[in-house]
Enzyme design. Structure first.
Site, PDB file in Angstrom:
ATOM      1  N   SER A  21       0.841  -1.075  -0.069  1.00  0.00           N
ATOM      2  CA  SER A  21      -0.133   0.002   0.051  1.00  0.00           C
ATOM      3  C   SER A  21       0.878   1.262  -0.050  1.00  0.00           C
ATOM      4  CB  SER A  21      -0.934  -0.122   1.328  1.00  0.00           C
ATOM      5  OG  SER A  21      -1.907   1.017   1.153  1.00  0.00           O
ATOM      6  N   ASN A  22       0.280   2.368   0.448  1.00  0.00           N
ATOM      7  CA  ASN A  22       1.319   3.603   0.409  1.00  0.00           C
ATOM      8  C   ASN A  22       0.751   4.290   1.778  1.00  0.00           C
ATOM      9  OD1 ASN A  22      -0.845   5.590  -0.355  1.00  0.00           O
ATOM     10  ND2 ASN A  22      -0.785   4.223  -2.123  1.00  0.00           N
ATOM     11  N   ARG A  23       1.472   5.404   1.939  1.00  0.00           N
ATOM     12  CA  ARG A  23       1.438   6.224   3.261  1.00  0.00           C
ATOM     13  C   ARG A  23       0.076   7.332   3.236  1.00  0.00           C
ATOM     14  NH1 ARG A  23       5.807   9.506   2.963  1.00  0.00           N
ATOM     15  NH2 ARG A  23       5.049  10.777   4.616  1.00  0.00           N
ATOM     16  N   SER A  24      -0.665   6.980   2.143  1.00  0.00           N
ATOM     17  CA  SER A  24      -1.978   8.072   2.007  1.00  0.00           C
ATOM     18  C   SER A  24      -2.802   7.755   3.466  1.00  0.00           C
ATOM     19  CB  SER A  24      -2.799   7.776   0.803  1.00  0.00           C
ATOM     20  OG  SER A  24      -4.145   8.541   0.955  1.00  0.00           O
ATOM     21  N   ALA A  88      -4.576   7.479  -3.617  1.00  0.00           N
ATOM     22  CA  ALA A  88      -3.175   7.247  -3.908  1.00  0.00           C
ATOM     23  C   ALA A  88      -3.435   5.783  -4.339  1.00  0.00           C
ATOM     24  CB  ALA A  88      -2.132   7.506  -2.794  1.00  0.00           C
TER      25      ALA A  88
END
Ligand code: PMT
Length: 221
Positions: A21-24, A88
């Site tokens: 995943s990502n940091r959003s 994101a």
């Protein structure tokens, strides 16, 4: 006006217990949804997994993966006058997620990756002359050049670019700074401010774009 907003990250499974995943955090998209509701619009918010309460008066549609988000956007596309893609979306996923938990004893997994669907590119051919689509560009370098490329390639009316290499803005921060590029070549700037302030300012410009399109369309019909 009917406003469709996407927010937060997406997740792609590596095995039944792990994902990429990502940091959003969803803060930017949620601020946009709240601003649109505050301005009197009907709002639907397609949200990846985040730890935020739903904004008041906003219909939240929860999703997990890029495929889920694409399906939700497609379902709600005809309904909206304005689409703002602040999510994101993870760009890559394992071609075959493991069916069972990857054991430490098996050693580090070798993963074959494939691209996830590009949601904005997939829906671009379905944009009607009355609709306005705004994307975001998350960049760590060549912000303006990359944002203008995405604006063109994804057939957008506007794109809001943010520098995601700094801790005080962009991903998971309370504030943001936006460079906004429009399809007619105009560019505007929102200096570092709370995401609520950024959202209200961006929304006001996008409302104008929708009004212009509606007027042009009535003239031509
Ligand atoms: O959620 P926060 O913590 O508040 O952080 C806010 C933010 C940094 C996530 C937000 O401001 C932001 O920049 N969102 C877009 C992040 C992103 O994926 O940017 P991108 O440059 O990779 O993608 C360009 C555009 O294409 C985006 O509108 C994105 O939603 C869209 N996209 C991307 C990949 C994909 N597979 N499909 C898409 O439609």
């Amino acid at each position: 006006m009917n406003v469709l907003v996407t927010a937060g990250p997406t997740r792609e499974a590596l095995d039944p217990v792990r994902f990429i995943s990502n940091r959003s955090s969803g803060k930017m998209g949620y601020a946009l949804a709240a601003a649109a509701h505050g301005a009197g619009h009907r709002v639907r918010l397609i949200s990846g997994p985040v730890a935020l309460p739903p904004p008041e008066g906003v219909n939240v549609i929860p999703v997990v993966s890029a495929d889920d988000m694409l399906t939700a956007v497609e379902k709600n596309l005809a309904w909206c006058d304005l689409l703002i893609m602040a999510a994101a979306v993870v760009d890559w996923r394992p071609r075959k997620p493991a069916r069972h938990k990857w054991k430490k004893s098996q050693g580090p997994p070798v993963i074959e990756w494939e691209p996830t669907p590009d949601i904005l590119s997939a829906i671009a051919p379905r944009k009607t002359p009355r609709q306005v689509f705004c994307g975001f560009a998350a960049e760590t370098r060549a912000l303006a050049r990359e944002a203008k490329r995405k604006l063109r390639e994804k057939n957008l009316d506007a794109i809001a670019a943010n520098d995601v290499s700094r801790a005080d803005r962009g991903f998971d921060a309370a504030r943001n700074e936006l460079a906004v590029f429009f399809a007619d070549g105009a560019a505007r700037h929102i200096p570092l401010a709370s995401k609520a302030v950024c959202a209200r300012r961006l929304l006001a410009w996008l409302e104008n774009l929708v009004e212009k399109k509606v007027k042009n369309n009535s003239k031509n019909s």
